[in-house]
Write an enzyme that holds these catalytic residues in place. Structure first.
Site, PDB file in Angstrom:
ATOM      1  N   TYR A  19     -11.413 -24.052  41.383  1.00 20.94           N
ATOM      2  CA  TYR A  19     -10.556 -23.924  40.208  1.00 20.94           C
ATOM      3  C   TYR A  19      -9.390 -24.890  40.371  1.00 20.94           C
ATOM      4  O   TYR A  19      -8.809 -24.986  41.457  1.00 20.94           O
ATOM      5  CB  TYR A  19     -10.039 -22.489  40.093  1.00 20.94           C
ATOM      6  CG  TYR A  19      -9.039 -22.266  38.974  1.00 20.94           C
ATOM      7  CD1 TYR A  19      -9.436 -22.300  37.639  1.00 20.94           C
ATOM      8  CD2 TYR A  19      -7.700 -22.008  39.255  1.00 20.94           C
ATOM      9  CE1 TYR A  19      -8.520 -22.088  36.613  1.00 20.94           C
ATOM     10  CE2 TYR A  19      -6.776 -21.788  38.234  1.00 20.94           C
ATOM     11  CZ  TYR A  19      -7.195 -21.827  36.917  1.00 20.94           C
ATOM     12  OH  TYR A  19      -6.291 -21.606  35.904  1.00 20.94           O
ATOM     13  N   ASP A  75      -7.327 -31.107  45.944  1.00 21.23           N
ATOM     14  CA  ASP A  75      -6.471 -30.131  45.292  1.00 21.23           C
ATOM     15  C   ASP A  75      -5.974 -29.180  46.371  1.00 21.23           C
ATOM     16  O   ASP A  75      -6.668 -28.252  46.776  1.00 21.23           O
ATOM     17  CB  ASP A  75      -7.253 -29.386  44.207  1.00 21.23           C
ATOM     18  CG  ASP A  75      -6.391 -28.358  43.492  1.00 21.23           C
ATOM     19  OD1 ASP A  75      -5.255 -28.100  43.956  1.00 21.23           O
ATOM     20  OD2 ASP A  75      -6.850 -27.798  42.479  1.00 21.23           O
ATOM     21  N   LYS A 113       2.085 -24.063  44.018  1.00 21.74           N
ATOM     22  CA  LYS A 113       2.303 -22.799  44.725  1.00 21.74           C
ATOM     23  C   LYS A 113       3.403 -22.879  45.813  1.00 21.74           C
ATOM     24  O   LYS A 113       4.573 -22.811  45.469  1.00 21.74           O
ATOM     25  CB  LYS A 113       0.972 -22.285  45.264  1.00 21.74           C
ATOM     26  CG  LYS A 113      -0.001 -22.053  44.087  1.00 21.74           C
ATOM     27  CD  LYS A 113      -1.138 -21.106  44.322  1.00 21.74           C
ATOM     28  CE  LYS A 113      -1.765 -20.748  42.982  1.00 21.74           C
ATOM     29  NZ  LYS A 113      -3.100 -21.261  42.748  1.00 21.74           N
TER      30      LYS A 113
HETATM   31  C1  LIG Z   1      -3.512 -21.977  41.356  1.00 25.90           C
HETATM   32  C2  LIG Z   1      -4.295 -23.219  41.434  1.00 25.90           C
HETATM   33  C3  LIG Z   1      -4.170 -24.237  40.491  1.00 25.90           C
HETATM   34  C4  LIG Z   1      -3.371 -24.087  39.235  1.00 25.90           C
HETATM   35  O1  LIG Z   1      -2.032 -23.920  39.462  1.00 25.90           O
HETATM   36  P1  LIG Z   1      -1.111 -23.257  38.305  1.00 25.90           P
HETATM   37  O2  LIG Z   1       0.260 -23.371  38.857  1.00 25.90           O
HETATM   38  O3  LIG Z   1      -1.606 -21.860  38.139  1.00 25.90           O
HETATM   39  O4  LIG Z   1      -1.311 -24.071  37.092  1.00 25.90           O
HETATM   40  C5  LIG Z   1      -4.832 -25.433  40.714  1.00 25.90           C
HETATM   41  N1  LIG Z   1      -5.606 -25.603  41.794  1.00 25.90           N
HETATM   42  C6  LIG Z   1      -5.762 -24.637  42.712  1.00 25.90           C
HETATM   43  C7  LIG Z   1      -6.603 -24.894  43.912  1.00 25.90           C
HETATM   44  C8  LIG Z   1      -5.141 -23.404  42.552  1.00 25.90           C
HETATM   45  O5  LIG Z   1      -5.351 -22.427  43.438  1.00 25.90           O
END
Ligand SMILES: *Cc1c(COP(=O)(O)O)cnc(C)c1O
Length: 423
Positions: A142, A237, A265
């Site tokens: 995701y 990511d 995060k």
């Molecule tokens: C949480 C998450 C996102 C999205 O971040 P948001 O701040 O919720 O938009 C993207 N990539 C990964 C791997 C994530 O865990």
């Protein structure tokens, strides 16, 4: 007395589903959300006054626990100086310096307001830089709610995808190629067919959004090699993994250098912060230096930057190995309890993150494996844990996180609660 159920009913009338992010509604586990009034250290407190040990931690950011004094102080100081300028401030420079120093693969970085913005912008940059359109992503990873990443596999994997949600036109995902996580043959086949059309491969170097799933068999190394051979970009990511497992990116633990990295995060200390960065020669293509447009009214916000700087400064002094050992111990004990109860589980754990899959499978290495988990048992488990004072994510396809604020009392209490679980 305030009551979460009453507040939820009221919220549902004016906020779609009563929540501002779907999973919070707790629908998939047949429950309703708790409204949280405050958090301190390893605990959260509901509006009713219930105390819960928190293993969600805002879905990852709060690795120092709730309301850490260093962050609270930094934010108070910053906000007294004004909450936003729409002009450069020193906090941006400070956080950028800390990120580029901690993650050598990030030579230049740009701040945004969420992980979604980071991946969206990184992909635009990759496409602008390579002048190619196709992108590769992995099933079960995701990357936020970016339109062209909300895709699902069409008739077969490693083929072009279909929209993952209404509202995303087919045209938008027609350039998104989906492959199973850890499927190196699928990657090789895809590159044989479309190698010179692919702008980038985006991957969670440790997957955290199908539950915790580790890369296997040189998966990441092969991604690095094949993207290099085909002159396309590799995007890690690291929105979850950045600063989660050591002070820096997981890329350095794996000794792989992606072209671009997305963060979010943890780097915001609980504030809306994301970032993407990488090689200078690529980042220079961003406006205003280059021609790939990207912008944000609140990007580099001084209060959010202060929170991020305080979080990273504090993390520098922290013993990640101890947190990892703590988590490993917790997981081992949970495993023993389930064994005694004859409930089959496979627990994937790395550092301070883990997922309990209720499955017979010996190995959970991709989304298909993850989906063998018994979500009925998980739902019962969720409700049981919450009722007895332990907050875990209301979905089986998520990570449980520990923080530096969790102590052995929390561990003992968590184990006691798991011990009382029965199907
Ligand atoms: C949480 C998450 C996102 C999205 O971040 P948001 O701040 O919720 O938009 C993207 N990539 C990964 C791997 C994530 O865990």
């Amino acid at each position: 007395m305030k009551d979460s159920k009453v507040l939820y009913e009221r919220a549902k009338r004016i906020i779609p589903g009563g929540v501002n992010s779907p999973v919070r509604a707790c629908g998939s586990v047949g429950s309703t959300p708790l409204f949280i009034k405050k958090g301190k250290g390893s605990k959260i407190y509901t509006v009713e006054g219930y105390e819960l040990i928190d293993l969600v931690l805002s879905w990852g950011p709060l690795i120092l626990g709730h309301a850490h004094p260093s962050i609270v102080d930094a934010v108070k100081n910053a906000v007294e100086q004004g909450s936003s300028f729409g002009a450069p401030c020193e906090g941006e420079l400070q956080l950028a310096q800390m990120i580029t120093q901690a993650i050598p693969g990030i030579e230049m970085v740009r701040m945004v307001n969420s992980g979604t913005e980071a991946t969206m912008s990184a992909i635009r940059l990759a496409r602008g830089y390579t002048k190619r359109n196709k992108i590769v992503k992995f099933v079960g990873c995701y990357h936020g709610h970016v339109d062209h990443l909300l895709a699902q596999a069409g008739s077969g994997v490693a083929t072009f995808s279909i929209p993952g949600t209404p509202g995303v036109p087919e045209d938008i995902v027609k350039n998104t190629i989906l492959i199973n996580y850890n499927d190196t043959d699928g990657v090789k086949d895809t590159f044989k067919k479309y190698g010179d059309e692919i702008a980038c491969v985006i991957v969670e170097p440790i997957a955290g959004n199908m539950g915790l799933v580790m890369p296997e068999n040189d998966f990441l190394k092969i991604l690095r090699e094949i993207t290099e051979e085909n002159q396309c970009l590799l995007i890690f990511d690291e929105v979850i993994t950045g600063f989660r497992f050591h002070y820096g990116g997981i890329q350095d633990l794996f000794d792989i250098r992606p072209d671009l990295t997305c963060l979010g995060k943890i780097i915001g200390g609980g504030f809306p912060v994301g970032a993407f960065g990488g090689k200078k020669k690529i980042m220079k293509h961003l406006a205003p230096e280059g021609d790939v447009y990207q912008a944000g009214t609140l990007s580099g916000n001084p209060v959010a930057m202060a929170a991020g700087v305080a979080q990273l400064n504090t993390l520098k002094e922290m013993n990640y190995n101890a947190l990892s050992e703590y988590t490993k111990h917790l997981v081992q004990e949970i495993k023993k309890i389930f064994q005694k109860k004859h409930i089959p589980v496979k627990i994937n754990q790395f550092g301070s993150a883990f997922t309990i899959f209720f499955t017979d499978k010996q190995n959970v290495a991709n989304f298909n494996d993850a989906k063998t988990t018994n979500t009925d048992i998980f739902s019962k488990f969720y409700i049981h844990m919450r009722k007895l004072g332990v907050n875990i994510p209301p979905s089986n396809f998520e990570c449980l996180f520990t923080s530096f604020a969790h102590d052995f009392k929390d561990l003992e209490k968590t184990l006691e609660v798991v011990q009382k679980f029965s199907i």
